[in-house]
Design a protein around this motif. Structure first.
Motif, PDB file in Angstrom:
ATOM      1  N   ARG A  42     -12.915 -13.883 -22.369  1.00  0.00           N
ATOM      2  CA  ARG A  42     -12.830 -14.220 -23.881  1.00  0.00           C
ATOM      3  C   ARG A  42     -14.093 -14.733 -24.230  1.00  0.00           C
ATOM      4  N   LEU A  43     -14.632 -15.631 -23.164  1.00  0.00           N
ATOM      5  CA  LEU A  43     -15.648 -16.427 -23.572  1.00  0.00           C
ATOM      6  C   LEU A  43     -17.102 -15.654 -23.662  1.00  0.00           C
ATOM      7  N   SER A  44     -16.966 -14.600 -22.701  1.00  0.00           N
ATOM      8  CA  SER A  44     -18.302 -14.037 -22.338  1.00  0.00           C
ATOM      9  C   SER A  44     -18.966 -13.343 -23.656  1.00  0.00           C
ATOM     10  N   THR A  45     -20.353 -13.064 -23.645  1.00  0.00           N
ATOM     11  CA  THR A  45     -21.110 -12.580 -24.529  1.00  0.00           C
ATOM     12  C   THR A  45     -21.207 -10.907 -24.304  1.00  0.00           C
ATOM     13  N   PRO A  46     -20.616 -10.061 -25.273  1.00  0.00           N
ATOM     14  CA  PRO A  46     -20.752  -8.479 -24.795  1.00  0.00           C
ATOM     15  C   PRO A  46     -21.980  -8.213 -24.471  1.00  0.00           C
ATOM     16  N   ASP A  69     -29.780 -21.451 -18.172  1.00  0.00           N
ATOM     17  CA  ASP A  69     -28.515 -21.459 -19.050  1.00  0.00           C
ATOM     18  C   ASP A  69     -27.610 -22.453 -18.794  1.00  0.00           C
ATOM     19  N   PRO A  70     -27.218 -23.686 -19.323  1.00  0.00           N
ATOM     20  CA  PRO A  70     -26.853 -24.594 -18.859  1.00  0.00           C
ATOM     21  C   PRO A  70     -25.244 -24.793 -19.076  1.00  0.00           C
ATOM     22  N   ALA A  71     -24.702 -23.658 -19.434  1.00  0.00           N
ATOM     23  CA  ALA A  71     -23.284 -23.104 -19.603  1.00  0.00           C
ATOM     24  C   ALA A  71     -23.172 -21.626 -19.497  1.00  0.00           C
ATOM     25  N   ALA A  72     -23.317 -21.512 -18.122  1.00  0.00           N
ATOM     26  CA  ALA A  72     -23.548 -20.043 -17.985  1.00  0.00           C
ATOM     27  C   ALA A  72     -22.240 -18.998 -17.854  1.00  0.00           C
ATOM     28  N   GLY A  73     -21.143 -19.759 -17.739  1.00  0.00           N
ATOM     29  CA  GLY A  73     -19.828 -18.886 -17.737  1.00  0.00           C
ATOM     30  C   GLY A  73     -19.962 -17.660 -16.876  1.00  0.00           C
ATOM     31  N   SER A  74     -20.008 -16.386 -17.235  1.00  0.00           N
ATOM     32  CA  SER A  74     -19.895 -15.229 -16.360  1.00  0.00           C
ATOM     33  C   SER A  74     -21.481 -14.903 -15.859  1.00  0.00           C
ATOM     34  N   GLY A  75     -22.327 -15.535 -16.343  1.00  0.00           N
ATOM     35  CA  GLY A  75     -23.744 -15.248 -15.966  1.00  0.00           C
ATOM     36  C   GLY A  75     -24.196 -14.249 -16.667  1.00  0.00           C
ATOM     37  N   ILE A  92     -25.964 -23.134 -14.816  1.00  0.00           N
ATOM     38  CA  ILE A  92     -25.238 -24.375 -14.450  1.00  0.00           C
ATOM     39  C   ILE A  92     -23.758 -23.893 -15.148  1.00  0.00           C
ATOM     40  N   GLU A  93     -22.689 -24.290 -14.521  1.00  0.00           N
ATOM     41  CA  GLU A  93     -21.496 -24.085 -14.880  1.00  0.00           C
ATOM     42  C   GLU A  93     -20.631 -25.202 -14.231  1.00  0.00           C
ATOM     43  N   LEU A  94     -19.753 -25.860 -15.273  1.00  0.00           N
ATOM     44  CA  LEU A  94     -18.844 -26.786 -14.694  1.00  0.00           C
ATOM     45  C   LEU A  94     -17.699 -26.362 -14.008  1.00  0.00           C
ATOM     46  N   ASP A  95     -17.058 -25.080 -14.182  1.00  0.00           N
ATOM     47  CA  ASP A  95     -15.785 -24.605 -13.762  1.00  0.00           C
ATOM     48  C   ASP A  95     -16.334 -23.954 -12.332  1.00  0.00           C
ATOM     49  N   GLY A 126     -21.687 -27.686 -11.640  1.00  0.00           N
ATOM     50  CA  GLY A 126     -21.860 -29.128 -12.162  1.00  0.00           C
ATOM     51  C   GLY A 126     -22.044 -29.287 -13.629  1.00  0.00           C
ATOM     52  N   ASP A 127     -22.283 -30.546 -13.987  1.00  0.00           N
ATOM     53  CA  ASP A 127     -22.400 -30.760 -15.437  1.00  0.00           C
ATOM     54  C   ASP A 127     -23.861 -30.124 -16.030  1.00  0.00           C
ATOM     55  N   GLY A 128     -24.021 -29.229 -17.020  1.00  0.00           N
ATOM     56  CA  GLY A 128     -25.210 -28.743 -17.581  1.00  0.00           C
ATOM     57  C   GLY A 128     -25.933 -29.771 -18.408  1.00  0.00           C
ATOM     58  N   ILE A 129     -25.257 -30.885 -18.569  1.00  0.00           N
ATOM     59  CA  ILE A 129     -25.860 -32.082 -19.319  1.00  0.00           C
ATOM     60  C   ILE A 129     -26.795 -32.710 -18.312  1.00  0.00           C
ATOM     61  N   VAL A 158     -28.213 -21.434 -24.611  1.00  0.00           N
ATOM     62  CA  VAL A 158     -26.859 -22.045 -24.317  1.00  0.00           C
ATOM     63  C   VAL A 158     -25.843 -21.364 -25.357  1.00  0.00           C
ATOM     64  N   ASP A 159     -24.660 -21.210 -24.686  1.00  0.00           N
ATOM     65  CA  ASP A 159     -23.573 -20.587 -25.502  1.00  0.00           C
ATOM     66  C   ASP A 159     -22.317 -21.464 -25.097  1.00  0.00           C
ATOM     67  N   PRO A 160     -22.273 -22.716 -25.836  1.00  0.00           N
ATOM     68  CA  PRO A 160     -21.245 -23.741 -25.397  1.00  0.00           C
ATOM     69  C   PRO A 160     -19.754 -23.149 -25.946  1.00  0.00           C
ATOM     70  N   ALA A 161     -18.849 -23.458 -25.062  1.00  0.00           N
ATOM     71  CA  ALA A 161     -17.583 -23.318 -25.104  1.00  0.00           C
ATOM     72  C   ALA A 161     -17.119 -24.043 -26.614  1.00  0.00           C
ATOM     73  N   ARG A 162     -16.238 -23.752 -27.300  1.00  0.00           N
ATOM     74  CA  ARG A 162     -15.838 -24.257 -28.576  1.00  0.00           C
ATOM     75  C   ARG A 162     -14.126 -24.453 -28.439  1.00  0.00           C
ATOM     76  N   MET A 174     -18.370 -29.140 -29.134  1.00  0.00           N
ATOM     77  CA  MET A 174     -18.915 -28.030 -28.294  1.00  0.00           C
ATOM     78  C   MET A 174     -19.136 -28.550 -27.159  1.00  0.00           C
ATOM     79  N   ALA A 175     -18.776 -27.548 -26.034  1.00  0.00           N
ATOM     80  CA  ALA A 175     -18.963 -28.162 -24.558  1.00  0.00           C
ATOM     81  C   ALA A 175     -19.899 -27.266 -23.934  1.00  0.00           C
ATOM     82  N   PRO A 176     -21.127 -27.563 -23.620  1.00  0.00           N
ATOM     83  CA  PRO A 176     -21.465 -29.115 -23.562  1.00  0.00           C
ATOM     84  C   PRO A 176     -22.002 -29.223 -25.170  1.00  0.00           C
ATOM     85  N   PRO A 177     -21.937 -30.520 -25.578  1.00  0.00           N
ATOM     86  CA  PRO A 177     -22.586 -30.818 -27.003  1.00  0.00           C
ATOM     87  C   PRO A 177     -23.976 -30.668 -27.114  1.00  0.00           C
TER      88      PRO A 177
HETATM   89  C1  LIG Z   1     -18.824 -19.565 -24.119  1.00  0.00           C
HETATM   90  S1  LIG Z   1     -19.060 -19.911 -22.327  1.00  0.00           S
HETATM   91  C2  LIG Z   1     -20.527 -18.936 -21.883  1.00  0.00           C
HETATM   92  C3  LIG Z   1     -20.422 -17.805 -21.842  1.00  0.00           C
HETATM   93  C4  LIG Z   1     -21.533 -16.951 -21.545  1.00  0.00           C
HETATM   94  N1  LIG Z   1     -22.523 -16.947 -22.476  1.00  0.00           N
HETATM   95  C5  LIG Z   1     -21.044 -15.451 -20.862  1.00  0.00           C
HETATM   96  O1  LIG Z   1     -21.886 -14.636 -21.401  1.00  0.00           O
HETATM   97  O2  LIG Z   1     -20.146 -15.396 -19.812  1.00  0.00           O
HETATM   98  C6  LIG Z   1     -19.178 -21.489 -22.193  1.00  0.00           C
HETATM   99  C7  LIG Z   1     -19.209 -22.086 -20.701  1.00  0.00           C
HETATM  100  O3  LIG Z   1     -19.522 -23.401 -20.496  1.00  0.00           O
HETATM  101  C8  LIG Z   1     -18.823 -24.114 -19.541  1.00  0.00           C
HETATM  102  N2  LIG Z   1     -19.002 -25.358 -19.788  1.00  0.00           N
HETATM  103  C9  LIG Z   1     -18.541 -26.337 -20.709  1.00  0.00           C
HETATM  104  N3  LIG Z   1     -19.022 -27.361 -20.642  1.00  0.00           N
HETATM  105  C10 LIG Z   1     -19.845 -27.395 -19.887  1.00  0.00           C
HETATM  106  C11 LIG Z   1     -20.775 -28.272 -19.279  1.00  0.00           C
HETATM  107  N4  LIG Z   1     -20.747 -29.914 -19.538  1.00  0.00           N
HETATM  108  N5  LIG Z   1     -21.630 -28.227 -18.177  1.00  0.00           N
HETATM  109  C12 LIG Z   1     -21.637 -27.017 -17.673  1.00  0.00           C
HETATM  110  N6  LIG Z   1     -20.777 -25.950 -18.266  1.00  0.00           N
HETATM  111  C13 LIG Z   1     -19.891 -26.238 -19.105  1.00  0.00           C
HETATM  112  C14 LIG Z   1     -17.440 -23.513 -19.750  1.00  0.00           C
HETATM  113  O4  LIG Z   1     -16.656 -23.788 -18.542  1.00  0.00           O
HETATM  114  C15 LIG Z   1     -17.836 -21.923 -20.077  1.00  0.00           C
HETATM  115  O5  LIG Z   1     -17.701 -21.239 -19.060  1.00  0.00           O
END
Ligand SMILES: C[S@@+](CC[C@H](N)C(=O)[O-])C[C@H]1O[C@@H](n2cnc3c(N)ncnc32)[C@H](O)[C@@H]1O
Length: 435
Positions: A42-46, A69-75, A92-95, A126-129, A158-162, A174-177
């Motif tokens: 759901r979060l990934s970029t096509p 990419d400090p919120a890399a999601g699926s990478g 970098i990815e928190l989850d 870890g934390d992208g910030i 960066v493609d922060p989660a919202r 936005m996460a990360p803000p």
């Molecule tokens: C919208 S998704 C990124 C999707 C990615 N562009 C892709 O194509 O899969 C945002 C990601 O940021 C992660 N995230 C949120 N806060 C974060 C933080 N502080 N540090 C690192 N990752 C974080 C979330 O767990 C989520 O996987």
């Protein structure tokens, strides 16, 4: 190694772990296979959007260094940029679970090999910030793999989660803000005279005021640097992506609207300026036989509608914008739109008015709406107006059923706001036939 982050190598081990958890799947036909949970999907970029952007990034002559990419999601977005630019990636990815899948996806997508570049890609849990924690973790991890020097950072995507309720969220949610994220990383970025290379993926629903907040963050943290705001549509009648391209990634123009097809760009409109949107609310709905053009909302939301329309105006065709609701802007004219407008990728539908009604199509009146369309020679009618979203597919089904077997043209229903004498306004539902 500090303990704020843990480094994952993008190697066969990461891939075996992921394969045991979820088998890899192509998200769409012809796309590479990747590992993703439903949430990550759901979060990934096509893939098509990520790779098209990556091609453009590869043409921007980035300064030396890696892609962060400090919120890399699926990478997959990070991988696509690394492939097109032939650069090393740092995600970098928190989850933790997402980070592990991300490392596996990087391994799947990147060209295989044993050169230092190929061995240097990392996903950190870890934390992208926390830039310094991440950099010291990266440094130790590369050192223990025998890679002596840590590359500088050439570009940040960066493609922060919202929040799911994207309509009303604030920038801080936005996460990360954005602001703390840029404050943390900009000092570590390699920059030339064009400033830092940033690609910020934002919620397509950001309000104008929120876009202004992003602009002021960039004014503060990356002053005197070019930036291009980009609205992207995949043709489904909504804005699919909103992004800002900064520094080496910016175009000479400040604003850009893109219509993407299934795998490639179909049309681009750019401008240094945005236009005012003047929607004419008339006391009458479009008359019978008037021409209606339903336009992709992206072109109006980006306020590039005048630049776009300019190419299609001629002495005979001089339409007005008639619509309050920007989700489906329409152009209305007495004369037929020119051929090059009818076939423009930002045009959703073209038709001529054949019927009016004052109430929205609903479950009860759908057969009546269908009969009126049939009398005007329409054999298939598409709802392009606001109706209760829970009922939209059901009403559409009922229309389809009522017109089943009827031989006729395609048609659509739009909603047009009309001013009332008391100074208020009401909505008129207008059926058009596609000629
Ligand atoms: C919208 S998704 C990124 C999707 C990615 N562009 C892709 O194509 O899969 C945002 C990601 O940021 C992660 N995230 C949120 N806060 C974060 C933080 N502080 N540090 C690192 N990752 C974080 C979330 O767990 C989520 O996987």
């Amino acid at each position: 190694m500090g303990d704020s982050h843990r480094a994952l190598e993008c190697d066969g081990r990461a891939q075996s772990w992921a394969t045991r958890k979820i088998s890899p799947k192509a998200q769409r036909k012809g796309e590479p296979e990747v590992h993703m949970t439903d949430q990550m999907r759901r979060l990934s970029t096509p893939w098509a959007i990520a790779s098209e952007r990556a091609e453009r990034i590869s043409e921007s002559n980035l300064p030396p260094g890696l892609i962060l990419d400090p919120a890399a999601g699926s990478g997959i977005h990070l991988a696509s940029i690394c492939i097109a630019t032939n650069r090393v990636g740092l995600g970098i990815e928190l989850d933790e679970e997402a980070a592990r899948f991300s490392a596996a996806n990087m391994n799947r997508l990147l060209v295989k090999g044993k050169d230092p570049g190929r061995l240097s890609h990392r996903i950190l849990i870890g934390d992208g910030i926390d830039a310094s924690g991440a950099l010291s973790c990266l440094h130790s991890s590369l050192e223990s793999s025998g890679v002596a020097s840590t590359p500088p950072i050439a570009m940040l995507h960066v493609d922060p989660a919202r929040p799911l309720d994207a309509q009303n969220h604030t920038l801080d949610e936005m996460a990360p803000p954005l602001r703390p994220l840029l404050e943390a990383w900009l000092p570590h970025m390699e920059k030339d005279e064009r400033g830092p290379a940033l690609l910020l993926d934002l919620s397509p629903r950001l309000s104008k005021a929120q876009r202004g907040e992003v602009d002021s963050i960039l004014d503060d943290l990356a002053p005197n640097t070019n930036r291009t705001w980009e609205w992207l549509s995949q043709g489904g009648g909504r804005i699919d992506r909103l992004s800002v391209w900064v520094g080496p990634l910016a175009a000479p123009e400040r604003f850009r609207s893109i219509r993407m097809g299934p795998s490639s760009v179909q049309s681009v409109v750019t401008s240094a300026e945005q236009s005012l949107f003047i929607s004419e609310k008339r006391t009458m709905p479009p008359s019978f036989d008037d021409w209606v053009v339903v336009v992709d909302p992206t072109i109006v939301e980006s306020r590039l509608h005048m630049d776009w329309l300019q190419n299609h105006l001629d002495d005979d065709y001089n339409p007005i914008w008639q619509r309050a609701n920007l989700r489906r802007p329409v152009l209305v004219s007495k004369t037929p739109p020119p051929e090059n407008l009818r076939t423009d990728p930002f045009v959703i539908a073209v038709g001529q008015v054949v019927a009016h009604r004052l109430s929205a199509p609903n479950m009860e009146n759908a057969p009546t709406v269908a009969r009126a369309a049939e009398r005007a020679g329409v054999g298939h009618l598409v709802l392009r107006c606001e109706v209760d979203p829970d009922f939209h597919p059901k009403i559409q089904k009922r229309l389809n059923k009522a017109l089943k077997g009827i031989d006729g043209k395609r048609g659509f229903v739009i909603d047009v706001p009309v001013s009332s004498r008391d100074g208020g306004w009401h909505v008129n539902y207008v059926t058009c036939s596609e000629n």
